[in-house]
Design an enzyme around this catalytic site. Structure first.
Site, mmCIF file in Angstrom:
data_model
loop_
_atom_site.group_PDB
_atom_site.id
_atom_site.type_symbol
_atom_site.label_atom_id
_atom_site.label_comp_id
_atom_site.label_asym_id
_atom_site.label_seq_id
_atom_site.Cartn_x
_atom_site.Cartn_y
_atom_site.Cartn_z
ATOM 1 C CG HIS A 2 -1.973 -1.128 1.110
ATOM 2 N ND1 HIS A 2 -2.790 -1.390 0.037
ATOM 3 C CD2 HIS A 2 -2.213 -2.137 1.994
ATOM 4 C CE1 HIS A 2 -3.499 -2.480 0.275
ATOM 5 N NE2 HIS A 2 -3.157 -2.958 1.451
ATOM 6 C CG ASP A 51 -5.268 -6.026 -0.930
ATOM 7 O OD1 ASP A 51 -5.259 -6.980 -0.144
ATOM 8 O OD2 ASP A 51 -5.271 -4.846 -0.528
#
Ligand SMILES: [Zn+2]
Length: 474
Positions: free
Chosen positions: A288, A339
């Site tokens: 991230h 993800d």
């Protein structure tokens, strides 16, 4: 019951794949064959007329290196579509989404996890993904008890990848506590291990169990987050990463609340904390990196650490926009991940990296590298989806280099989403507009696992997954 099947036969002889075009670092090549060694590695790219061996012709197709999905939670495929409504909370966020994810995670049997993983990996294969980094934190039963077979769930996830035919780095995740100053959370019983020592012991066991897969399945290290792993334990895991030369992944700077908690506990935001304690290295990938504070990007760059962006998930969860321009300008290598599996389409992640910055800055072509050109931006984004992921996972790949895994996908040059492109704009067509339907063939270790859009286990995997979803949600 979980079917136990042998995977694809190994190659017996070298094969030369002969499409209309091959994408290389020098640009598109035509009239050439990509020669794959019988052990599943790239050998060379030769004029078709000079290759005497077996040739598989792929007319009307272009070959590109296989996509590498550096961050996946395969089981989360079961909650796709089930969080897109206003919950009872006044504002929905990552944290309210997490409640639905936890409720699913609690209810999955080992067989369910296998079925969900096969579904996620099949969808990945059909979109050109040839390697996945599975950030795996489901270790125990819903009551937090060990299974009779250690690492049962991790092994089932690896088996799922093996059957679908894609390569996997199983990033076994340390999750040691609920959070700084928080009581244990019963929803996290499946994840929690007591300490870095027991985590490392289990991970070493898994590594030896996976040795039989050769370079098709590897083990990597992961710490869930600074929230879930106290600093002293994190240091032990990072030390082992260096000793064993294993990749180390960790969620970092995804949510403002995570940063506030880190500052409250340690007096520093996550990346600065990791840098100050020598945890960042070339083996480290932060997943991230959306909310980085001034100076933290420099620390990443100096250490050689990487960032894995997951834009389709980050936009779905309302996480924020990754500063990909600043990261790339400072030389921090980027990779991409699907993800949460809200959408499995790594080229959509690649183009989103650029598009979300355009919307934020009211500019175009934000991520163009210094060496401009018609396809320079597309090349840069495509490298994030291939080479960046391969390096982050310690699997190599992402380019047709002698000795690299012979992993690739093809696109149909007459697919409506890219038809009419010429050599200058073909890659921008594929990266910015290529449809998943344009992906026709997928090859891992020199063997085709998808041919003309079809995978041999497609029907069975989908049928079992449909049954699982009915059981979970009806
Ligand atoms: Zn994640």
């Amino acid at each position: 019951m979980i079917p136990r099947r042998a995977s694809l036969d190994p190659m017996n002889d070298p094969i030369g794949y002969h499409p209309d075009l091959i994408y290389t670092e020098q640009g598109w090549e035509s009239g050439k064959v990509l020669v794959c060694h019988e052990e599943g590695r790239c050998e060379e790219i030769l004029p078709a007329s000079e290759y005497p061996g077996k040739i598989i012709r792929l007319p009307g197709r272009a070959i590109l290196p296989g996509l590498v999905n550096a961050h996946s939670h395969a089981f989360q495929r079961v909650i796709r579509g089930r969080t897109e409504f206003r919950s009872s909370h006044s504002t929905d966020s990552f944290w309210t989404w997490r409640e639905t994810m936890y409720s699913a995670a609690r209810r999955l049997s080992p067989e369910d996890i296998y079925d969900a993983s096969r579904m996620a990996f099949l969808e990945m294969a059909l979109t050109g993904i040839t390697t996945v980094g599975e950030f795996h934190y489901l270790h125990y039963s819903s009551e937090g008890e060990r299974y009779a077979e250690s690492n049962l769930l991790a092994k089932l996830v690896v088996q799922a990848a093996w059957e679908v035919g894609i390569r996997i780095t199983l990033l076994r995740v340390a999750y040691l506590r609920s959070g700084f100053g928080l009581p244990p959370n019963p929803d996290q019983l499946r994840f929690i291990e007591p300490a870095a020592s027991s985590y490392l012991g289990q991970t070493v066991d898994l590594q030896s169990d996976l040795a039989k897969y050769g370079n098709r399945a590897k083990v990597g290290l992961a710490a869930h987050s600074v929230r879930a792993v106290p600093l002293d334990q994190l240091k032990r895991i990072a030390e082992y990463s260096t000793i064993a030369n294993l990749p180390l992944h960790m969620h970092v700077a995804e949510q403002p609340a995570e940063i506030d908690a880190c500052i409250a506990e340690y007096g520093a935001p996550p990346v600065k904390l990791l840098a100050d304690h020598g945890i960042l290295s070339k083996l480290f990938t932060g997943v991230h990196g959306v909310h980085l504070r001034p100076g933290e990007i420099d620390r990443l760059a100096i250490s050689g650490a990487r960032i894995c962006a997951c834009p389709t998930t980050e936009r779905n969860l309302g996480d924020g926009i990754i500063p990909a321009d600043a990261l790339l300008d400072m030389g921090v290598p980027l990779s991409l991940g699907t993800d949460s599996q809200v959408q499995i389409d790594l080229l959509e992640d690649a183009r989103s990296l650029e598009y979300q910055l355009r919307l934020q800055k009211l500019q175009r072509n934000v991520l163009v590298p210094r060496k401009n050109g018609m396809d320079a931006l597309a090349q840069r984004l495509f490298a994030c989806a291939t080479i960046g992921g391969g390096e982050s996972l310690g699997m190599g790949g992402g380019k047709f280099f002698p000795g690299y895994p012979a992993d690739f996908f093809t696109v149909d040059l007459e697919d409506p989403s890219i038809a009419g492109a010429n050599l200058d704009d073909l890659l921008p067509n594929i990266v910015f507009a290529g449809s998943r339907a344009a992906v026709k063939d997928v090859c891992v270790s020199g063997k085709l696992i998808v041919q003309d859009g079809s995978h041999q286990l497609h029907k069975e995997i989908v049928e079992r997954f449909v049954k699982l979803q009915r059981k979970l949600w009806n």
